[in-house]
Design an enzyme around this catalytic site. Structure first.
Site, PDB file in Angstrom:
ATOM      1  N   GLY A   1      46.087  44.273  37.068  1.00 58.91           N
ATOM      2  CA  GLY A   1      46.240  43.457  37.954  1.00 58.91           C
ATOM      3  C   GLY A   1      47.885  42.808  37.850  1.00 58.91           C
ATOM      4  O   GLY A   1      48.336  43.102  37.011  1.00 58.91           O
TER       5      GLY A   1
ATOM      6  N   LEU B   1      48.587  39.509  37.075  1.00 61.76           N
ATOM      7  CA  LEU B   1      48.894  39.026  36.133  1.00 61.76           C
ATOM      8  C   LEU B   1      48.781  39.720  34.796  1.00 61.76           C
ATOM      9  O   LEU B   1      49.725  39.620  33.807  1.00 61.76           O
ATOM     10  CB  LEU B   1      48.041  37.780  35.968  1.00 61.76           C
TER      11      LEU B   1
ATOM     12  N   ASP C   1      32.520  47.362  31.649  1.00 61.80           N
ATOM     13  CA  ASP C   1      31.772  46.569  32.848  1.00 61.80           C
ATOM     14  C   ASP C   1      31.477  45.130  31.846  1.00 61.80           C
ATOM     15  O   ASP C   1      30.705  45.074  31.281  1.00 61.80           O
ATOM     16  CB  ASP C   1      30.457  47.241  32.952  1.00 61.80           C
TER      17      ASP C   1
ATOM     18  N   ALA D   1      39.131  38.783  36.996  1.00 71.07           N
ATOM     19  CA  ALA D   1      38.697  37.621  38.064  1.00 71.07           C
ATOM     20  C   ALA D   1      38.191  38.320  39.277  1.00 71.07           C
ATOM     21  O   ALA D   1      38.694  39.341  39.823  1.00 71.07           O
ATOM     22  CB  ALA D   1      39.650  36.671  38.268  1.00 71.07           C
TER      23      ALA D   1
ATOM     24  N   ASP E   1      44.095  26.071  40.240  1.00 71.10           N
ATOM     25  CA  ASP E   1      43.908  24.861  40.745  1.00 71.10           C
ATOM     26  C   ASP E   1      43.123  24.715  41.738  1.00 71.10           C
ATOM     27  O   ASP E   1      42.751  23.373  41.957  1.00 71.10           O
ATOM     28  CB  ASP E   1      45.466  24.915  41.384  1.00 71.10           C
TER      29      ASP E   1
ATOM     30  N   TYR F   1      33.839  30.261  44.945  1.00 68.00           N
ATOM     31  CA  TYR F   1      35.022  30.558  43.783  1.00 68.00           C
ATOM     32  C   TYR F   1      35.480  29.441  43.037  1.00 68.00           C
ATOM     33  O   TYR F   1      35.484  29.828  41.682  1.00 68.00           O
ATOM     34  CB  TYR F   1      35.952  30.929  44.743  1.00 68.00           C
TER      35      TYR F   1
ATOM     36  N   LYS G   1      34.991  29.529  38.772  1.00 69.71           N
ATOM     37  CA  LYS G   1      36.197  29.239  37.969  1.00 69.71           C
ATOM     38  C   LYS G   1      36.013  28.133  37.008  1.00 69.71           C
ATOM     39  O   LYS G   1      36.409  28.299  35.772  1.00 69.71           O
ATOM     40  CB  LYS G   1      37.359  29.274  38.568  1.00 69.71           C
TER      41      LYS G   1
END
Length: 298
Positions: free
Chosen positions: A13, A15, A37, A61, A103, A126, A130
């Site tokens: 990804g 990041l 997995d 994520a 955030d 979501y 997180k």
């Protein structure tokens, strides 16, 4: 760090690719999502036990903010319960765990940058998933949870998922009209700076815990787009819109600037977002040297 074993999830990804570059001199283990997995606790435990890393960096994520409203089990499986598995595996091998949050755990009603001790108030599935992931990560004996937001920093040839700033820049360069929020305030995060900060915290023996890790400063998306146009030397066609005028499946915080004082006190003051934007625009033709190590596709 040279020679130390670093286990990276989500390495293909945006990041994750920057993390692989930042730790390129380490012995990297970066399994693809096909090979590992994260939703299967036993598989995670076995992979970590076999690799025996000193550091685990979790960049995986479920990032479909709107999709999480209809797929909450998937969001919690990857954003929370997979993190619990990694934290338990880290404890078993004595590894440092690094996990990235968002955030979005805040409700966006603040008027000054959120600090690490500001009370979370998630307003979406979501965001809730997180926040749960933060709690699970911090159960590890030595863990860093880094809240990031508004990520940018992909090379021009990047074929994976792009962030809001990449979409804005593409529109500016192509001369298209670009819709930007005039009232949403953010602290953008350049993935190269975030990866460098991550490396610093791990190498410097910083106090473990929760950190805000974004470029310093804050701005509306309109101001960011105007700065990008100035740096690109193009005449922008910007269409400012208010958040109230855009219907989204999941709620977003209208104000989500993050305070990075704690990170600076740990020895890594984050550069201003304007400087990060300038450096990224100047380096977009330099591809990542480490992303291929993940052997995965976003």
């Amino acid at each position: 760090m040279t020679g130390r074993r670093v286990f990276v999830t989500g390495g293909s990804g945006q990041l994750g690719s920057a993390i692989l570059d930042a730790f390129a001199d380490a012995a990297l283990i970066a399994p693809s999502h096909r090979a590992l997995d994260l939703g299967r606790h036993e598989q995670v435990a076995a992979a970590i036990a076999d690799a025996r890393p000193e550091v685990i960096v979790n960049c995986a994520a479920f990032n479909d903010v709107d999709g999480a409203e209809d797929r909450p089990l998937e969001a919690f499986a990857l954003n929370a319960f997979a993190v619990r598995s990694l934290a338990r595996a880290a404890e078993q091998v004595g590894a440092t765990l690094v996990h990235f949050s968002t955030d979005f755990v805040f409700d966006g009603t603040a008027r000054e940058p959120y600090r690490e001790d500001s009370a979370p108030a998630p307003r979406s599935t979501y965001a809730s998933s997180k926040l749960a992931g933060e709690w699970f990560a911090l159960d590890a004996p030595r863990a860093f949870v880094l809240r990031v937001e508004s990520l940018f920093g992909t090379p021009r040839v990047w074929s994976g998922r792009r962030g809001s700033l990449e979409a804005i820049v593409a529109g500016l360069e192509e001369g298209r009209e670009v819709r930007v929020f005039s009232d949403r305030i953010v602290s953008p995060g350049y993935v190269r700076d975030i990866a460098a900060a991550t490396r610093h915290l791990v190498d410097a023996g910083a106090t473990a815990g929760l950190y805000h890790c974004v470029n310093s400063g804050q701005a509306t998306w309109l101001a960011i787009a105007e700065e990008a146009a100035r740096l690109l030397r193009v005449e922008p066609r910007l269409n400012p819109v208010s958040s109230a005028g855009v219907t989204l499946r999941a709620s977003r915080p209208q104000y989500s600037a993050l305070d990075t004082t704690k990170l600076a006190a740990a020895g890594f003051p984050m550069p201003a977002w304007q400087d990060a934007l300038r450096r990224w625009l100047a380096s977009r033709d330099v591809p990542s040297q480490a992303a291929a190590l993940s052997g995965d596709q976003p």
